[in-house]
Write a protein that holds these residues in place. Structure first.
Motif, PDB file in Angstrom:
ATOM      1  N   GLU A  76       5.332   3.342   5.116  1.00  0.00           N
ATOM      2  CA  GLU A  76       3.941   3.340   4.660  1.00  0.00           C
ATOM      3  C   GLU A  76       2.976   3.421   5.847  1.00  0.00           C
ATOM      4  O   GLU A  76       1.960   4.131   5.795  1.00  0.00           O
ATOM      5  CB  GLU A  76       3.671   2.071   3.855  1.00  0.00           C
ATOM      6  CG  GLU A  76       4.435   2.021   2.531  1.00  0.00           C
ATOM      7  CD  GLU A  76       4.244   0.687   1.824  1.00  0.00           C
ATOM      8  OE1 GLU A  76       3.526  -0.176   2.395  1.00  0.00           O
ATOM      9  OE2 GLU A  76       4.805   0.506   0.722  1.00  0.00           O
ATOM     10  N   GLN A 130       2.836   6.919   7.175  1.00  0.00           N
ATOM     11  CA  GLN A 130       2.045   7.775   6.292  1.00  0.00           C
ATOM     12  C   GLN A 130       0.550   7.558   6.516  1.00  0.00           C
ATOM     13  O   GLN A 130      -0.238   8.512   6.546  1.00  0.00           O
ATOM     14  CB  GLN A 130       2.423   7.497   4.831  1.00  0.00           C
ATOM     15  CG  GLN A 130       3.831   7.951   4.458  1.00  0.00           C
ATOM     16  CD  GLN A 130       4.213   7.553   3.049  1.00  0.00           C
ATOM     17  OE1 GLN A 130       3.481   6.803   2.383  1.00  0.00           O
ATOM     18  NE2 GLN A 130       5.382   8.038   2.605  1.00  0.00           N
ATOM     19  N   GLU A 131       0.127   6.300   6.690  1.00  0.00           N
ATOM     20  CA  GLU A 131      -1.292   6.020   6.944  1.00  0.00           C
ATOM     21  C   GLU A 131      -1.726   6.596   8.289  1.00  0.00           C
ATOM     22  O   GLU A 131      -2.829   7.151   8.423  1.00  0.00           O
ATOM     23  CB  GLU A 131      -1.524   4.511   6.911  1.00  0.00           C
ATOM     24  CG  GLU A 131      -1.315   3.902   5.522  1.00  0.00           C
ATOM     25  CD  GLU A 131      -1.397   2.382   5.555  1.00  0.00           C
ATOM     26  OE1 GLU A 131      -1.528   1.827   6.675  1.00  0.00           O
ATOM     27  OE2 GLU A 131      -1.323   1.763   4.479  1.00  0.00           O
ATOM     28  N   ASP A 159      10.605   0.179   4.399  1.00  0.00           N
ATOM     29  CA  ASP A 159       9.551   0.668   3.513  1.00  0.00           C
ATOM     30  C   ASP A 159       8.174   0.464   4.132  1.00  0.00           C
ATOM     31  O   ASP A 159       7.291   1.333   4.028  1.00  0.00           O
ATOM     32  CB  ASP A 159       9.627  -0.051   2.162  1.00  0.00           C
ATOM     33  CG  ASP A 159      10.893   0.299   1.388  1.00  0.00           C
ATOM     34  OD1 ASP A 159      11.521   1.330   1.725  1.00  0.00           O
ATOM     35  OD2 ASP A 159      11.261  -0.449   0.451  1.00  0.00           O
ATOM     36  N   LYS A 160       7.956  -0.699   4.818  1.00  0.00           N
ATOM     37  CA  LYS A 160       6.661  -0.969   5.445  1.00  0.00           C
ATOM     38  C   LYS A 160       6.380   0.013   6.572  1.00  0.00           C
ATOM     39  O   LYS A 160       5.251   0.519   6.720  1.00  0.00           O
ATOM     40  CB  LYS A 160       6.654  -2.416   5.981  1.00  0.00           C
ATOM     41  CG  LYS A 160       5.301  -2.881   6.492  1.00  0.00           C
ATOM     42  CD  LYS A 160       4.280  -2.918   5.361  1.00  0.00           C
ATOM     43  CE  LYS A 160       2.954  -3.476   5.853  1.00  0.00           C
ATOM     44  NZ  LYS A 160       1.921  -3.464   4.788  1.00  0.00           N
TER      45      LYS A 160
END
Length: 500
Positions: A375, A378-379, A371-372
């Protein structure tokens, strides 16, 4: 009844002055008459006649037998009714009410009837005025009298099969007689007097049962001819001048000859024997009940008896009920199995879910790392998009620098961002003492800008030039252009972003 013996069958005709009992045996294509017993008597009621009949059966050793019976009088009554056409179940209460009205002494009667063909006495064709009525032969007997008959015969284990009346016997036997179309009269000579049945158009239209005026053992031909003439008059009045042309006579041999000759001479009628294959008139009356029972639409006053049609209807109802019950049971079984299957699958899914959750517990740290990373990606993609947009805008500004190299001055610039890219509008001018030089400057800017930007969607919206106010003044050409800055390739974007 002893094992291995067949049930004996009897037919009886019972009237006030005596009874006739016939033992018969049915075969596939015929009925054999085995024995006849004729008993004279003076019966005041059906119970008296039943006692006498039971005694004769005992004397013949006829216990455990079956009996068909024709009644005349002794509490029974009959009548031809004219009623509207309707289903039997609708006519039943109407016929019962009419018989009680015609015979007030009938208490709690058992009523039976048979329907004839529609009755139409119209002499000529005319517009339809409704459905013609039908003639119904109805018969009735008090329930108490029938109960007494059943009880008395039941003592000797005699099973009653069918009980009818004498007019129905004449009607049923006439249907089997050759040439039933001719207007005819059937006369049956019996101990209690003759019975007349007048037939027209295959249907019995009138029953005459005159009281005997003297000793019935010797009926005068004049008496019979008088009744025939009265019935003939009725047919002429009711059926457009119809007249009987034939007499069907059932009588003892001593009566048949004189009576037939008198009718032939006095009325000119053709005289034929009626049901001669059965035998004397009393035997005809008795065996007529057997024939009537073979017809699915017979007239049966025995309350426990059933016609073939009623038996078939009862069987159909039973089959329908059994089928409905089976359908309900199958539906319950199917629904129960369906619920059990759904419950089983639900339990299995719950078990598998629990096992999967238990096995997935050690993977929880890996899930958090995944999950990290998602993210972070995505950033990074968002930062990359911002960099690309900045590179596009920078490249757009770099393209405007071509104006100074081309000798063009930019007076106005607007840029608007949409999904297709940066939509830009440029306004400017080029000045020169030579008009061709000014036009050349605008042309170079118009040609080199899309090459630099890598875009083919550049549009020259307007081109204006001013007239010089004095000789020797420069010529100024103004223009308006619009174009779209296309996406920048990844490597170019990276390089541009790196330069900034």
């Amino acid at each position: 009844m002893k094992p291995g013996t067949s049930t004996r069958t009897f037919a009886a005709f019972v009237e006030r002055n005596g009874l006739q009992l016939i033992e018969f045996q049915k075969h596939r294509d015929r009925i054999d008459i085995l024995d006849r017993v004729d008993v004279a008597g003076d019966y005041l009621s059906l119970s008296d006649a039943a006692e006498a009949l039971s005694k004769v059966l005992r004397d013949m050793g006829a216990g455990d037998s079956r009996l068909w019976m024709t009644l005349r009088g002794l509490g029974s009554s009959h009548h031809i009714l004219v009623l509207p056409q309707a289903k039997p179940e609708l006519l039943q209460p109407v016929v019962t009410r009419e018989m009680q009205r015609l015979y007030p002494d009938l208490e709690n009667p058992i009523v039976g009837f048979v329907s004839g063909e529609p009755l139409d006495r119209r002499a000529r064709s005319r517009p339809d005025v409704g459905t013609p009525p039908q003639e119904v032969l109805a018969a009735a007997i008090p329930h108490a009298a029938m109960d007494s008959l059943i009880e008395i015969l039941g003592r000797d284990r005699v099973e009653l099969q069918h009980v009818t009346v004498l007019p129905r016997v004449l009607q049923r036997l006439y249907a089997e007689h050759p040439s039933p179309d001719a207007p005819s009269v059937v006369v049956i000579m019996l101990r209690s007097g003759p019975l007349f049945g007048f037939f027209f158009d295959k249907q019995m239209r009138l029953v005459v049962e005159p009281p005997a005026e003297r000793d019935t053992d010797s009926i005068a031909p004049e008496f019979v001819i008088e009744q025939l003439e009265r019935g003939n008059l009725y047919l002429r009045q009711q059926f457009r001048g119809a007249q009987i042309s034939r007499l069907l006579l059932s009588a003892e041999p001593a009566e048949y000859g004189p009576l037939s000759r008198a009718v032939e001479d006095g009325m000119g009628l053709i005289v034929e024997r009626f049901a001669a294959q059965i035998g004397p008139s009393a035997a005809v009356a008795a065996m007529g009940a057997v024939l009537d029972s073979q017809d699915g639409e017979g007239l049966n006053l025995f309350p426990l008896g059933e016609t073939k049609k009623k038996t078939a209807e009862r069987t159909t109802r039973r089959v329908a009920i059994v089928a409905a019950v089976m359908l309900i049971l199958i539906s319950w079984w199917w629904a129960g199995n369906g619920v059990a299957a759904v419950t089983g699958w639900k339990s299995r899914i719950s078990t598998l879910t629990t096992a999967l959750n238990r096995r997935a517990s050690p993977l929880q740290p890996l899930r958090e790392v995944s999950d990290k990373r998602r993210e972070t990606l995505q950033e990074l993609a968002a930062i990359q998009r911002v960099g690309d947009e900045r590179a596009k805008l920078q490249r757009l500004f770099d393209g405007l620098s071509l104006a100074s190299q081309s000798g063009v001055s930019i007076t106005r610039f607007t840029a608007r961002r949409d999904p297709s890219g940066w939509n830009a509008t440029v306004s400017g001018s080029a000045s020169s003492y030579s008009a061709s030089a000014a036009v050349g400057s605008v042309h170079r800017f118009y040609r080199e800008l899309p090459v630099f930007l890598g875009s083919s969607s550049i549009t020259l919206d307007s081109l204006r030039w001013s007239d010089p106010s004095a000789d020797g003044a420069p010529t100024t050409i103004s223009f308006d252009m619009r174009f779209v800055a296309p996406p920048i390739p990844t490597d170019s974007t990276a390089a541009t972003g790196g330069t900034q």
